[in-house]
Scaffold this motif. Structure first.
Motif, short mmCIF file in Angstrom:
data_model
loop_
_atom_site.label_atom_id
_atom_site.label_comp_id
_atom_site.label_asym_id
_atom_site.label_seq_id
_atom_site.Cartn_x
_atom_site.Cartn_y
_atom_site.Cartn_z
N LYS A 167 81.32 30.49 16.87
CA LYS A 167 82.05 30.10 15.67
C LYS A 167 81.31 28.96 14.95
O LYS A 167 80.37 28.36 15.52
CB LYS A 167 83.47 29.69 16.07
CG LYS A 167 84.30 30.85 16.65
CD LYS A 167 85.67 30.37 17.12
CE LYS A 167 86.51 31.52 17.67
NZ LYS A 167 87.83 31.06 18.17
N TYR A 173 90.58 39.08 12.37
CA TYR A 173 91.75 38.50 13.05
C TYR A 173 93.07 39.15 12.60
O TYR A 173 94.13 38.51 12.71
CB TYR A 173 91.79 36.99 12.82
CG TYR A 173 90.87 36.20 13.74
CD1 TYR A 173 90.96 36.32 15.13
CD2 TYR A 173 89.91 35.33 13.23
CE1 TYR A 173 90.13 35.59 15.98
CE2 TYR A 173 89.07 34.60 14.08
CZ TYR A 173 89.19 34.73 15.45
OH TYR A 173 88.37 34.00 16.29
N LEU A 180 96.44 38.77 14.27
CA LEU A 180 97.08 37.45 14.31
C LEU A 180 97.64 37.04 12.94
O LEU A 180 98.05 35.89 12.77
CB LEU A 180 96.07 36.39 14.79
CG LEU A 180 95.49 36.64 16.19
CD1 LEU A 180 94.38 35.64 16.48
CD2 LEU A 180 96.58 36.52 17.25
N PHE A 207 99.18 29.72 12.54
CA PHE A 207 97.84 29.12 12.47
C PHE A 207 96.82 30.02 11.79
O PHE A 207 95.66 29.64 11.64
CB PHE A 207 97.36 28.75 13.89
CG PHE A 207 97.32 29.91 14.86
CD1 PHE A 207 96.25 30.80 14.89
CD2 PHE A 207 98.36 30.12 15.76
CE1 PHE A 207 96.20 31.86 15.79
CE2 PHE A 207 98.33 31.18 16.66
CZ PHE A 207 97.24 32.06 16.67
N LEU A 217 92.92 29.27 10.78
CA LEU A 217 91.92 29.99 11.59
C LEU A 217 90.89 30.67 10.68
O LEU A 217 89.68 30.57 10.90
CB LEU A 217 92.65 31.02 12.47
CG LEU A 217 91.79 31.97 13.30
CD1 LEU A 217 90.93 31.22 14.31
CD2 LEU A 217 92.69 32.99 14.03
N ARG A 268 84.98 37.07 28.95
CA ARG A 268 86.15 36.19 28.75
C ARG A 268 86.19 35.07 29.80
O ARG A 268 86.61 33.96 29.51
CB ARG A 268 87.45 36.99 28.80
CG ARG A 268 87.61 38.03 27.71
CD ARG A 268 88.13 37.48 26.42
NE ARG A 268 89.48 36.95 26.51
CZ ARG A 268 90.20 36.56 25.46
NH1 ARG A 268 89.68 36.62 24.23
NH2 ARG A 268 91.41 36.09 25.62
N THR A 309 91.82 30.25 26.09
CA THR A 309 91.88 30.03 24.64
C THR A 309 92.00 28.54 24.30
O THR A 309 91.31 28.05 23.41
CB THR A 309 93.09 30.80 24.05
OG1 THR A 309 92.94 32.17 24.38
CG2 THR A 309 93.18 30.62 22.55
N ARG A 337 84.22 26.99 26.84
CA ARG A 337 85.23 26.15 26.20
C ARG A 337 85.58 24.94 27.07
O ARG A 337 85.84 23.85 26.55
CB ARG A 337 86.48 26.98 25.90
CG ARG A 337 86.28 27.97 24.73
CD ARG A 337 87.42 28.96 24.68
NE ARG A 337 87.38 29.83 23.50
CZ ARG A 337 88.11 30.93 23.38
NH1 ARG A 337 88.95 31.29 24.35
NH2 ARG A 337 88.03 31.67 22.30
N ILE A 344 92.19 23.57 20.41
CA ILE A 344 92.30 25.04 20.35
C ILE A 344 91.72 25.59 19.05
O ILE A 344 91.16 26.68 19.02
CB ILE A 344 93.76 25.49 20.57
CG1 ILE A 344 93.84 26.99 20.84
CG2 ILE A 344 94.66 25.08 19.41
CD1 ILE A 344 95.19 27.46 21.36
N ASN A 354 87.42 25.96 19.17
CA ASN A 354 87.08 26.35 20.54
C ASN A 354 85.76 27.12 20.67
O ASN A 354 85.54 27.84 21.64
CB ASN A 354 88.26 27.06 21.21
CG ASN A 354 88.62 28.37 20.56
OD1 ASN A 354 87.95 28.80 19.62
ND2 ASN A 354 89.65 29.02 21.07
N GLY A 386 85.41 36.01 22.02
CA GLY A 386 85.00 37.17 22.82
C GLY A 386 86.10 38.21 22.81
O GLY A 386 87.29 37.87 22.88
P1 DAT Z 1 91.11 34.08 22.04
O1 DAT Z 1 90.13 33.53 21.03
O2 DAT Z 1 91.03 33.34 23.35
O3 DAT Z 1 91.02 35.57 22.20
P2 DAT Z 1 93.49 34.56 20.44
O4 DAT Z 1 92.90 35.89 20.13
O5 DAT Z 1 94.89 34.52 20.94
O6 DAT Z 1 92.58 33.75 21.49
O7 DAT Z 1 93.44 33.63 19.14
C1 DAT Z 1 92.29 33.65 18.32
C2 DAT Z 1 91.94 32.23 17.95
O8 DAT Z 1 93.01 31.66 17.21
C3 DAT Z 1 91.75 31.29 19.14
O9 DAT Z 1 90.45 31.36 19.66
C4 DAT Z 1 92.07 29.97 18.55
C5 DAT Z 1 93.14 30.28 17.52
N1 DAT Z 1 94.47 30.05 18.09
C6 DAT Z 1 95.12 30.79 19.01
N2 DAT Z 1 96.31 30.29 19.33
C7 DAT Z 1 96.44 29.17 18.57
C8 DAT Z 1 97.45 28.18 18.41
N3 DAT Z 1 98.59 28.24 19.11
N4 DAT Z 1 97.22 27.17 17.54
C9 DAT Z 1 96.08 27.10 16.84
N5 DAT Z 1 95.07 28.01 16.92
C10 DAT Z 1 95.25 29.02 17.77
#
Ligand code: DAT
Ligand code: MG
Length: 148
Positions: free
Chosen positions: A9, A49, A52, A57, A61, A85, A91, A102, A109, A112, A116
């Motif tokens: 990132k 993304y 999400l 967030f 993000l 992972r 995360t 990480r 968070i 990070n 992956g």
């Molecule tokens: P990962 O990157 O471990 O697969 P994820 O797919 O759940 O995690 O989320 C994608 C990214 O979003 C993560 O790397 C960081 C951000 N993120 C996740 N949960 C968050 C939160 N509760 N607050 C802020 N950022 C968050």
């Protein structure tokens, strides 16, 4: 061979961690199949993304991911999605074990350092999104020293 999508990132790039991160995957024995140093725009980051998009967030993000260049990679190897992972760590860096990327290099968070894929299915989707022209097929001459 299984493949995963790994992205350093913008914070990882700015902090000079590209070589360190690539080295960890390389030294583990995984094979690099695709590598791109690029910036992405908002709609592309939103697509990456998409799962999400309902999270509070999400806007932050997306702002973060488009804030500077990233290193997009495809790595191949036996169980590379799950093992990748593990190399990356949890995360939330506050919960990532020392020795993981990480765990060693991140605190918040929202900064990070690395992405992956979380499943083989999502890896296929992410590789298709980031490498629409495909990856570079080759076999490392170390193969028989890494796999029995
Ligand atoms: P990962 O990157 O471990 O697969 P994820 O797919 O759940 O995690 O989320 C994608 C990214 O979003 C993560 O790397 C960081 C951000 N993120 C996740 N949960 C968050 C939160 N509760 N607050 C802020 N950022 C968050
Ligand atoms: Mg994820």
């Amino acid at each position: 061979m299984e493949q995963t999508f790994i992205m350093i990132k913008p914070d990882g790039v700015q902090r000079g961690l590209i070589g360190e991160i690539i080295g960890r995957f390389e030294k583990k024995g995984f094979t690099l199949k695709g590598l791109k140093f690029t910036t992405v725009d908002r709609s592309f980051a939103e697509k990456h993304y998409a799962d999400l998009s309902a999270k509070p967030f999400f806007p932050g993000l997306v702002d973060y991911i488009i804030s500077g260049p990233v290193v997009a990679m495809v790595w191949a190897g036996s169980k590379v999605v799950t093992t990748g992972r593990k190399i990356i760590g949890a995360t939330n860096p506050a919960e990532s074990a020392p020795g993981t990327i990480r765990g060693d290099y991140a605190i918040d968070i929202g900064r990070n350092v690395i992405h992956g894929s979380d499943s083989v299915e999502n890896a296929k989707k992410e590789i298709a999104l980031w490498f629409p022209d495909g990856v570079t097929e080759w076999q490392s001459s170390l193969h028989s020293w890494i796999y029995e």
